[in-house]
Design an enzyme around this catalytic site. Structure first.
Site, PDB file in Angstrom:
ATOM      1  N   LYS B  97       0.873  -1.165   0.000  1.00  0.00           N
ATOM      2  CA  LYS B  97       0.000   0.000   0.000  1.00  0.00           C
ATOM      3  C   LYS B  97       0.909   1.213   0.000  1.00  0.00           C
ATOM      4  O   LYS B  97       1.605   1.490   0.983  1.00  0.00           O
ATOM      5  CB  LYS B  97      -0.902   0.021   1.231  1.00  0.00           C
ATOM      6  CG  LYS B  97      -1.822   1.238   1.205  1.00  0.00           C
ATOM      7  CD  LYS B  97      -2.650   1.431   2.451  1.00  0.00           C
ATOM      8  CE  LYS B  97      -3.178   2.850   2.482  1.00  0.00           C
ATOM      9  NZ  LYS B  97      -3.752   3.213   3.785  1.00  0.00           N
ATOM     10  N   GLY B 158      -7.936  10.034   9.740  1.00  0.00           N
ATOM     11  CA  GLY B 158      -8.261  10.167  11.152  1.00  0.00           C
ATOM     12  C   GLY B 158      -9.292  11.211  11.496  1.00  0.00           C
ATOM     13  O   GLY B 158      -9.618  11.406  12.663  1.00  0.00           O
ATOM     14  N   ALA B 184      -9.472   6.159   4.090  1.00  0.00           N
ATOM     15  CA  ALA B 184      -9.202   7.307   4.960  1.00  0.00           C
ATOM     16  C   ALA B 184     -10.395   8.249   5.092  1.00  0.00           C
ATOM     17  O   ALA B 184     -11.062   8.564   4.113  1.00  0.00           O
ATOM     18  CB  ALA B 184      -7.991   8.118   4.512  1.00  0.00           C
ATOM     19  N   GLY B 185     -10.617   8.650   6.313  1.00  0.00           N
ATOM     20  CA  GLY B 185     -11.582   9.689   6.604  1.00  0.00           C
ATOM     21  C   GLY B 185     -12.958   9.213   7.032  1.00  0.00           C
ATOM     22  O   GLY B 185     -13.746  10.009   7.534  1.00  0.00           O
ATOM     23  N   ALA B 206      -9.177   2.095   9.456  1.00  0.00           N
ATOM     24  CA  ALA B 206      -8.391   1.715  10.628  1.00  0.00           C
ATOM     25  C   ALA B 206      -8.913   2.477  11.849  1.00  0.00           C
ATOM     26  O   ALA B 206      -9.570   1.909  12.712  1.00  0.00           O
ATOM     27  CB  ALA B 206      -6.909   1.975  10.407  1.00  0.00           C
TER      28      ALA B 206
END
Lengths: 256, 256, 256, 256
Positions: B97, B158, B184-185, B206
């Protein structure tokens, strides 16, 4: 998770799927099964003694779903009360989804008539699930009158626009002591997930499943979305932050 | 539904759950299981030979997950390529990645360096899953360079802000020949459902799981949401309408 | 209020109106006047020595507007630099609106080529106003290269979708030391007001005025909206509150 | 443009600025002047015979503004009617801004009481401008009762959240025969511009000006925004397009 409790009955499923908009009995059956619903709405108003109504009702019986008659197409408290009484007699249930609409073009609820009908129906020992607009004050008034559940719209019936005013839905949920069921306007899975994340206790759908290109697939989509949204409401989402936050660390400790 | 295919491998799950942000190994294990993921990301950069890294890696092995090393905390193409080579050697996988960030405050990707790194990594026979912004042109350039998947952000890492620009994600998906993975986000279940409805092939998370109040509950929430969103994309949602459409009828015929 | 300063020149108006999309010279003249603009863009690329180009240029001269040639329809840094040099010679200005687009379908900027062109143009003593996507990192890189202004898009050219990602525009403005000019995608007055409220120094428009039903009326609309948005940015808006706050009192004292 | 006509009177300004929330008489005077308003609201309910009320009223007289007494802080139709009668006697005007709120925490309107009060006030020859929620049916019912203007909220009073449900505001405007005045919830200039673009005839503000950091600057901001939004509504904005449209051409002809 706790079961959903409305009017003293428990439900494992938080998705209520209506029969409205269905165009094929087989598809309707498969969609009801795929949705995992335990309760379904039917419009008494449009009863046709010769026709499909009986077939739909037989289907509901066979699937052992709780039937929730509605007062769709009633324009006044008086019509709604009469319709509810007919439903109670015909279907042997005192549960009623109260709908009083203002006109057959917008299909928006007439809240003055809805409040009056709720008052009368509660006095007549109905378990009233009241369809309404998204006004937090009207929602509270319906609860104060004794409704078993309050069912604000996300958007006008059949528009598929989702939840036009999440702020209001959240305000309704925050103050409510009875279950809030998002009813009308949802178009797709993420709309239903959002409803649950805002704190709704359940979601009621008809058009979004029955008029989708593939009703059975969409019924399953909504089943997952309602489950996911409910879990997200319980799981305690991360806060929204204006600025980034690195995730690839474990509080400073190394990974791998 | 078809399985997700990236770089010649098939996945049943369309949710990729990262290890970043986890604060407890047991919780991480349960969350990975609850999410149903078949692949998980780890940051090679932060390798600590004494410590948690080994435990996380052992966990991934035990759960039989495909490991996807990332180049988190690399600020240039050169660093990213070096990190990818170290990962290939250490973890015996040519999957990577690719993340090249511009600074450690915004954590936003540096697309010029990302493109350069992608070019080099493809030439070195890596299977490159490239993290990027939501610019449709950059996404296409990454695909043209030979990336196996393109992974646009929904919002900065995040932040939990969801998908800030659905229009761009849809534009990326429409033209792509490789899987688009929203990365993400995301903050909550409805965000993930929306990503899938926009046509993404998968979602990578995550923080939204590992930093939730109840990571295991939230992992399951996202599992449902991704499944629901995927089905909704396949099910052919009802069109959005400006005006109401009655649902309580079956093309004019009566119901019950 | 302070004047807008770009490349050492001061402007009273914070609205830059392009000539693109205009279909009638008289309307264009009235719209330029109604907008109150002091600078206007023209596309050198499409110069037709026999035709309208000369008339437009004469109009700009008569209205005493600063001309800002652009590199519209350039697909590479090399083309853009060549076009800029031609413009400098033909129009005797070293100001250039840099536009390098990726293709003629999306009209989206190619940021790699844009960055390269900006580097070369600054080295050749141009005052560069660079059109770009809404990526905060690319915006900063353009500034670091010496651009006099950075011009992120609100939405793709000509779509009228407004500002698709206000979060990014705000992030760009927060870090910038040069003027940020919102360029492309605006459709109506409130979009322009929002751009200014997010902290942009100015707004650049063409389609939204020139292709409106009544270009002159819309030019005046945007003039007011930019002024209003700018004042609102300076005036210190009330905070957003989740809950109501009574206004009909003067800190407890009575009114009337 | 046509003037705004309410109850047979014409207004050049489409911005109505309230006195609520003001903390300083001088600032209030300057803000009223900067806003360009011709009518201002005052709360009769909070009359303090010793104090500021008289000063505010003197100010309104000096500025030659039409006074619009409101029934703020009334919780029932009866209270509102009594308050309106007191206002008529004290201020020698039969104009009344009708506000019946449900509680002093949400400050949301009680629509049942509002409808009843409107019925009574119209029968008593008041010119009724009725504050209400954003329900299109209630808006129509208020109009049918004879209100001179209907004033839906954008968001709860004092929240500054803007227009939470533009779809409803547009639906109200589309059917209305009387002026629709957006009242409550606006926070900044772009909100006011949007209200006008949605088709509102005017905007009513208090908190957003009087509680801003610089009320006079913000008053001027709103004056421009209302003017800009009105012109945009008249100017015929470009359609929203999903895909780009080149602007740097004149229907194929060249532009220098």
């Amino acid at each position: 998770d706790q079961p959903l409790v409305i009017g003293g009955r428990s439900f494992q499923s938080r998705l209520i799927t209506g029969t409205g908009g269905a165009t094929d009995l087989n598809l309707l059956e498969q969609a009801l099964l795929a949705s995992g619903t335990e309760m379904t709405t039917v419009a008494l108003r449009r009863l046709d003694p010769r026709g499909d109504g009986a077939a739909v009702y037989a289907l509901i019986e066979r699937l052992k779903l709780q039937v929730l008659p509605n007062t769709a197409a009633c324009f006044s408290a008086r019509e709604a009360v009469t319709t509810a009484e007919l439903a109670r007699e015909a279907l042997e249930t005192n549960w009623i989804k109260l709908e009083v609409i203002a006109d057959d073009k917008t299909l928006l609820p007439d809240v003055v008539q809805t409040l009056e009908a709720a008052r009368q129906l509660v006095a007549r020992d109905f378990v009233v699930l009241a369809y309404t607009n998204d006004d937090p004050i009207v929602a509270r008034q319906l609860e104060d009158l004794g409704c078993a559940a309050v069912m604000p719209l996300g958007a006008p019936i059949g528009t598929g626009l989702g939840i036009l005013n999440p702020h209001n839905i959240e305000a309704i949920v925050t103050r409510a002591q009875v279950p809030i069921v998002l009813d009308a306007g949802l178009g797709t899975a993420s709309d239903a997930a959002l409803a649950m994340e805002l704190g709704c206790s359940a979601v009621l759908l008809a058009t979004a499943v029955n008029r989708a290109q593939h009703p059975v697939v969409m019924a399953e989509a909504f089943r997952h979305a309602v489950a996911g949204g409910r879990l997200a409401a319980l799981g305690g989402r991360v806060p929204r932050r204006r600025h980034a936050l690195a995730s690839s660390s474990m509080e400073g400790r190394a990974y791998l």
